[in-house]
Design a protein around this motif. Sequence first.
Motif, PDB file in Angstrom:
ATOM      1  N   THR A   1      34.022  27.260  39.443  1.00 60.11           N
ATOM      2  CA  THR A   1      33.998  27.619  40.860  1.00 60.11           C
ATOM      3  C   THR A   1      34.078  29.133  41.027  1.00 60.11           C
ATOM      4  OG1 THR A   1      35.073  25.524  41.411  1.00 60.11           O
ATOM      5  CG2 THR A   1      35.125  27.249  43.089  1.00 60.11           C
ATOM      6  N   ALA A   2      34.989  29.783  40.286  1.00 63.87           N
ATOM      7  CA  ALA A   2      35.133  31.244  40.351  1.00 63.87           C
ATOM      8  C   ALA A   2      33.841  31.924  39.920  1.00 63.87           C
ATOM      9  CB  ALA A   2      36.302  31.693  39.472  1.00 63.87           C
ATOM     10  N   HIS A   3      33.241  31.445  38.845  1.00 62.36           N
ATOM     11  CA  HIS A   3      31.994  32.042  38.354  1.00 62.36           C
ATOM     12  C   HIS A   3      30.880  31.899  39.391  1.00 62.36           C
ATOM     13  CE1 HIS A   3      28.927  33.357  35.557  1.00 62.36           C
ATOM     14  NE2 HIS A   3      28.205  32.294  35.893  1.00 62.36           N
TER      15      HIS A   3
ATOM     16  N   GLU B   1      29.037  35.049  41.384  1.00 65.55           N
ATOM     17  CA  GLU B   1      27.592  35.275  41.343  1.00 65.55           C
ATOM     18  C   GLU B   1      27.011  35.379  42.749  1.00 65.55           C
ATOM     19  OE1 GLU B   1      25.592  35.832  38.589  1.00 65.55           O
ATOM     20  OE2 GLU B   1      27.541  35.985  37.611  1.00 65.55           O
ATOM     21  N   LEU B   2      27.445  34.495  43.644  1.00 68.69           N
ATOM     22  CA  LEU B   2      26.957  34.527  45.031  1.00 68.69           C
ATOM     23  C   LEU B   2      27.308  35.844  45.715  1.00 68.69           C
ATOM     24  CD1 LEU B   2      27.826  30.950  46.381  1.00 68.69           C
ATOM     25  CD2 LEU B   2      25.554  31.871  45.921  1.00 68.69           C
ATOM     26  N   LEU B   3      28.512  36.358  45.457  1.00 70.79           N
ATOM     27  CA  LEU B   3      28.962  37.566  46.138  1.00 70.79           C
ATOM     28  C   LEU B   3      28.449  38.850  45.484  1.00 70.79           C
ATOM     29  CD1 LEU B   3      32.592  36.464  47.009  1.00 70.79           C
ATOM     30  CD2 LEU B   3      30.655  36.710  48.582  1.00 70.79           C
ATOM     31  N   HIS B   4      28.308  38.844  44.153  1.00 72.46           N
ATOM     32  CA  HIS B   4      27.795  40.041  43.461  1.00 72.46           C
ATOM     33  C   HIS B   4      26.388  40.400  43.927  1.00 72.46           C
ATOM     34  CE1 HIS B   4      30.770  40.038  39.904  1.00 72.46           C
ATOM     35  NE2 HIS B   4      30.980  41.094  40.648  1.00 72.46           N
ATOM     36  N   VAL B   5      25.532  39.409  44.081  1.00 73.07           N
ATOM     37  CA  VAL B   5      24.153  39.695  44.511  1.00 73.07           C
ATOM     38  C   VAL B   5      24.103  40.231  45.939  1.00 73.07           C
ATOM     39  CG1 VAL B   5      23.115  38.019  42.937  1.00 73.07           C
ATOM     40  CG2 VAL B   5      23.657  37.326  45.270  1.00 73.07           C
TER      41      VAL B   5
ATOM     42  N   THR C   1      41.369  25.906  35.306  1.00 69.92           N
ATOM     43  CA  THR C   1      40.853  24.660  34.747  1.00 69.92           C
ATOM     44  C   THR C   1      39.350  24.860  34.566  1.00 69.92           C
ATOM     45  OG1 THR C   1      40.462  23.773  36.964  1.00 69.92           O
ATOM     46  CG2 THR C   1      42.607  23.271  35.946  1.00 69.92           C
ATOM     47  N   VAL C   2      38.698  23.911  33.927  1.00 70.89           N
ATOM     48  CA  VAL C   2      37.245  24.021  33.743  1.00 70.89           C
ATOM     49  C   VAL C   2      36.557  24.122  35.103  1.00 70.89           C
ATOM     50  CG1 VAL C   2      35.192  22.836  32.898  1.00 70.89           C
ATOM     51  CG2 VAL C   2      37.275  22.826  31.526  1.00 70.89           C
ATOM     52  N   GLU C   3      36.955  23.259  36.039  1.00 67.58           N
ATOM     53  CA  GLU C   3      36.338  23.271  37.373  1.00 67.58           C
ATOM     54  C   GLU C   3      36.674  24.551  38.135  1.00 67.58           C
ATOM     55  OE1 GLU C   3      38.272  20.777  36.284  1.00 67.58           O
ATOM     56  OE2 GLU C   3      37.058  18.946  36.298  1.00 67.58           O
TER      57      GLU C   3
ATOM     58  N   GLN D   1      52.473  38.662  38.586  1.00 72.20           N
ATOM     59  CA  GLN D   1      51.880  39.473  37.522  1.00 72.20           C
ATOM     60  C   GLN D   1      50.378  39.240  37.431  1.00 72.20           C
ATOM     61  OE1 GLN D   1      53.908  41.644  36.106  1.00 72.20           O
ATOM     62  NE2 GLN D   1      52.182  42.579  35.074  1.00 72.20           N
ATOM     63  N   ALA D   2      49.961  37.992  37.576  1.00 70.52           N
ATOM     64  CA  ALA D   2      48.539  37.662  37.512  1.00 70.52           C
ATOM     65  C   ALA D   2      47.761  38.335  38.639  1.00 70.52           C
ATOM     66  CB  ALA D   2      48.347  36.147  37.561  1.00 70.52           C
ATOM     67  N   VAL D   3      48.346  38.379  39.839  1.00 68.06           N
ATOM     68  CA  VAL D   3      47.671  39.023  40.968  1.00 68.06           C
ATOM     69  C   VAL D   3      47.607  40.531  40.751  1.00 68.06           C
ATOM     70  CG1 VAL D   3      47.824  39.523  43.433  1.00 68.06           C
ATOM     71  CG2 VAL D   3      48.222  37.208  42.620  1.00 68.06           C
ATOM     72  N   LEU D   4      48.688  41.119  40.287  1.00 66.11           N
ATOM     73  CA  LEU D   4      48.722  42.571  40.068  1.00 66.11           C
ATOM     74  C   LEU D   4      47.741  42.998  38.982  1.00 66.11           C
ATOM     75  CD1 LEU D   4      52.560  43.204  40.277  1.00 66.11           C
ATOM     76  CD2 LEU D   4      50.829  43.798  41.984  1.00 66.11           C
ATOM     77  N   GLU D   5      47.470  42.146  38.014  1.00 65.33           N
ATOM     78  CA  GLU D   5      46.582  42.493  36.907  1.00 65.33           C
ATOM     79  C   GLU D   5      45.194  41.871  37.044  1.00 65.33           C
ATOM     80  OE1 GLU D   5      50.237  42.851  33.700  1.00 65.33           O
ATOM     81  OE2 GLU D   5      48.504  41.605  33.214  1.00 65.33           O
ATOM     82  N   ARG D   6      44.786  41.589  38.271  1.00 61.72           N
ATOM     83  CA  ARG D   6      43.452  41.015  38.450  1.00 61.72           C
ATOM     84  C   ARG D   6      42.405  41.995  37.944  1.00 61.72           C
ATOM     85  NH1 ARG D   6      45.190  42.581  43.546  1.00 61.72           N
ATOM     86  NH2 ARG D   6      43.734  43.919  44.670  1.00 61.72           N
ATOM     87  N   ARG D   7      41.214  41.469  37.616  1.00 61.20           N
ATOM     88  CA  ARG D   7      40.178  42.277  36.991  1.00 61.20           C
ATOM     89  C   ARG D   7      38.819  41.972  37.603  1.00 61.20           C
ATOM     90  NH1 ARG D   7      37.731  38.411  34.105  1.00 61.20           N
ATOM     91  NH2 ARG D   7      38.983  36.688  33.407  1.00 61.20           N
ATOM     92  N   ASP D   8      37.871  42.875  37.410  1.00 65.30           N
ATOM     93  CA  ASP D   8      36.501  42.653  37.841  1.00 65.30           C
ATOM     94  C   ASP D   8      35.873  41.555  36.996  1.00 65.30           C
ATOM     95  OD1 ASP D   8      36.125  46.141  38.312  1.00 65.30           O
ATOM     96  OD2 ASP D   8      36.315  44.629  39.873  1.00 65.30           O
ATOM     97  N   ILE D   9      34.976  40.770  37.600  1.00 62.29           N
ATOM     98  CA  ILE D   9      34.231  39.767  36.823  1.00 62.29           C
ATOM     99  C   ILE D   9      32.751  39.888  37.111  1.00 62.29           C
ATOM    100  CG2 ILE D   9      36.121  38.135  36.592  1.00 62.29           C
ATOM    101  CD1 ILE D   9      34.930  36.504  38.844  1.00 62.29           C
TER     102      ILE D   9
END
Length: 198
Positions: free
Chosen positions: A152-154, A158-162, A146-148, A190-198
């Motif tokens: 939230t994921a974004h 960002e918090l964890l990448h830094v 969803t938009v929220e 399938q969604a979990v198996l195909e997760r990707r870097d962001i």
Amino acid sequence: MKTPSSLEGLIEALKCLPGVGPKSAQRMAYHLLQRNQPGAQKLAHALTYALDHIRHCEKCNNFTEDEVCELCGSGRRDASLLCVVEMPADLLMMEQAQCYRGMYFVLMGRLSPLDGIGPKEIHLDRLIKRALDGEVKEVVLATNFTVEGEATAHYISELLHVRGMKVTRIARGLPVGGELEHVDSGTLAQAVLERRDI
């Protein structure tokens, strides 16, 4: 005719449930009082007991009766993976799909500034502390599409990448605007198996 104040109080209390408006709350109250008083007693007891005994797990923030929930206490889980979900129902759906063997963190919501829900309300400080505990090597973001949920994921990524943490996102095998608890197990797996870097 004036409704007794105790009945008004019961109707008002039932309106706190999601999807229950004034008419539905009134029907429920009349049913419990007139047709199912034992059920009403059982409901009252179960609510009181749950409120007295349920708390949040110190590690994953899910509901439990103990300091650490059964899932977090299990030695059979992969402690190097930490999956972030919005609600306990999402965790249950992940477990039913039997596609993930790591640990979890339950946000108990998602960022929604218009509703007054910010980082503090979804316990992001606890999530960061948990993710950086030295055991976790990858954080899998499984918030809803969803938009929220996307915001939230974004924000979390960002918090964890830094901080140098590897962050992945479950793949979009799920419909846009969909929520995890309403998705079939195969699509979620399938969604979990195909997760990707962001």
